[in-house]
Design a protein around this motif. Structure first.
Motif, PDB file in Angstrom:
ATOM      1  N   THR A 234       0.809  -1.214   0.000  1.00  0.00           N
ATOM      2  CA  THR A 234       0.000   0.000   0.000  1.00  0.00           C
ATOM      3  C   THR A 234       0.847   1.271   0.000  1.00  0.00           C
ATOM      4  OG1 THR A 234      -0.213  -0.378   2.393  1.00  0.00           O
ATOM      5  CG2 THR A 234      -2.108  -0.921   1.013  1.00  0.00           C
ATOM      6  N   ARG A 235       2.124   1.197   0.340  1.00  0.00           N
ATOM      7  CA  ARG A 235       2.987   2.376   0.276  1.00  0.00           C
ATOM      8  C   ARG A 235       3.507   2.608  -1.146  1.00  0.00           C
ATOM      9  NH1 ARG A 235       4.220   3.773   5.700  1.00  0.00           N
ATOM     10  NH2 ARG A 235       5.734   5.330   5.030  1.00  0.00           N
ATOM     11  N   ASN A 236       3.299   1.631  -2.054  1.00  0.00           N
ATOM     12  CA  ASN A 236       3.840   1.742  -3.413  1.00  0.00           C
ATOM     13  C   ASN A 236       2.793   2.113  -4.462  1.00  0.00           C
ATOM     14  OD1 ASN A 236       6.265   0.887  -2.302  1.00  0.00           O
ATOM     15  ND2 ASN A 236       5.991  -1.237  -2.921  1.00  0.00           N
ATOM     16  N   ILE A 237       1.520   2.124  -4.111  1.00  0.00           N
ATOM     17  CA  ILE A 237       0.460   2.322  -5.097  1.00  0.00           C
ATOM     18  C   ILE A 237      -0.238   3.654  -4.877  1.00  0.00           C
ATOM     19  CG2 ILE A 237       0.097  -0.164  -5.342  1.00  0.00           C
ATOM     20  CD1 ILE A 237      -2.369   0.134  -3.561  1.00  0.00           C
ATOM     21  N   SER A 238      -1.060   4.042  -5.853  1.00  0.00           N
ATOM     22  CA  SER A 238      -1.841   5.275  -5.746  1.00  0.00           C
ATOM     23  C   SER A 238      -3.138   5.011  -4.999  1.00  0.00           C
ATOM     24  CB  SER A 238      -2.147   5.833  -7.130  1.00  0.00           C
ATOM     25  OG  SER A 238      -3.033   4.976  -7.816  1.00  0.00           O
TER      26      SER A 238
END
Length: 285
Positions: A234-238
């Motif tokens: 979730t820290r890597n996606i929009s």
């Protein structure tokens, strides 16, 4: 106080386990941090002078276990070891102190970049947040002569002697701002600035009726995002991708058109329809 932290920890772990079990995203991460701190208190805090002209800048370290619920919101638990010291005698003062402090806190933070740019897949993150914590410290205090300032109301002593390993405790509120770069799916580097406001005025061994003690802290951190190779973290996606409202690509739209084609169950129906269309064309010409 212990019951409060046990309750917070239990709720935190229960929420994390439940959400991880029923989610398609990776969410857990752990950080290791190292940097510098500086004490903000009663160390030679005279009018017209710096707040802490003789305060020492000390090396500190810590870490956190964090659960990122969405691309813009996370919760976590952190720990820091914070050594403090100052010597006022070179500046004309009469005392010095050394404090060893341990901090544990529960915190929440928000990614301001992805909150404002919800379709952004940038590797950068700007996280701001706050929390609530508990501190334990030991003070080693020395003074040359009486300066009329009470060391601590709990101890009920004036600054006319040396005190070693006097213990203290405090609640505190941490505020932080983190600039982070996700250079791989699993790893991220960050620079973090913090301000920690304590509920007591005895961390330096002195008590004055002006303001409680505080601490400024700057660290560099390395983050490991668990299971990010196998699932999107979730820290890597929009935020748009997390919500499922990402704009469709050309390939997605072509697939939708193919899926929308209706093929008759009986092939002869298709041939009869073609014959009728050909007959209409012949009648026209």
């Amino acid at each position: 106080m212990k019951k409060t932290f046990i309750l917070i920890l239990s709720l935190f772990m229960t929420l994390g386990a439940f959400a991880q079990q029923y989610s398609d995203w990776s969410r857990w991460s752990i950080t290791l941090e190292g940097g510098l701190n500086r004490f903000d208190g009663d160390v030679k805090q005279d009018y017209g002078r710096e707040v802490i002209p003789t305060g020492d800048t000390k090396i500190t370290f810590g870490g956190a276990l964090e659960y990122t619920l969405t691309p813009v919101w996370s919760i976590g638990l952190d720990y820091y070891y914070l050594p403090l010291s100052a010597d006022t005698r070179p500046e004309g003062g009469v005392y010095s102190f050394e404090t060893k402090m341990h901090n544990v806190s529960f915190f929440t933070s928000f990614n301001l970049l992805k909150a404002f740019f919800q379709k952004s897949n940038s590797k950068w993150g700007l996280w701001g947040g706050f929390g609530y914590g508990y501190s334990m410290h030991k003070v080693d205090y020395q003074t040359d002569n009486v300066d009329g300032v009470m060391i601590n109301t709990k101890w009920g002593k004036f600054a006319d002697a040396d005190y070693t390993n006097d213990k203290g405790r405090s609640q505190f509120v941490p505020l932080h701002l983190l600039l982070e770069y996700n250079f791989t799916k699993c790893l991220a580097l960050g620079a973090k600035a913090q301000y920690r406001g304590y509920f007591v005025d005895d961390i330096d061994g002195r008590f004055r009726p002006n303001a409680n003690d505080a601490l400024e802290l700057g660290t560099l951190q390395l983050r490991n995002k668990f299971n990010a190779r196998n699932k999107d973290h979730t820290r890597n996606i929009s935020l748009a991708q997390y919500r499922g409202d990402v704009e469709k690509t050309d390939l997605d739209r072509l697939q939708d058109q193919i899926n929308g084609i209706v093929i008759p169950a009986d092939p002869t129906e298709r041939l009869d329809d073609l014959d009728r269309r050909v007959q209409k064309l012949e009648d026209i010409f």
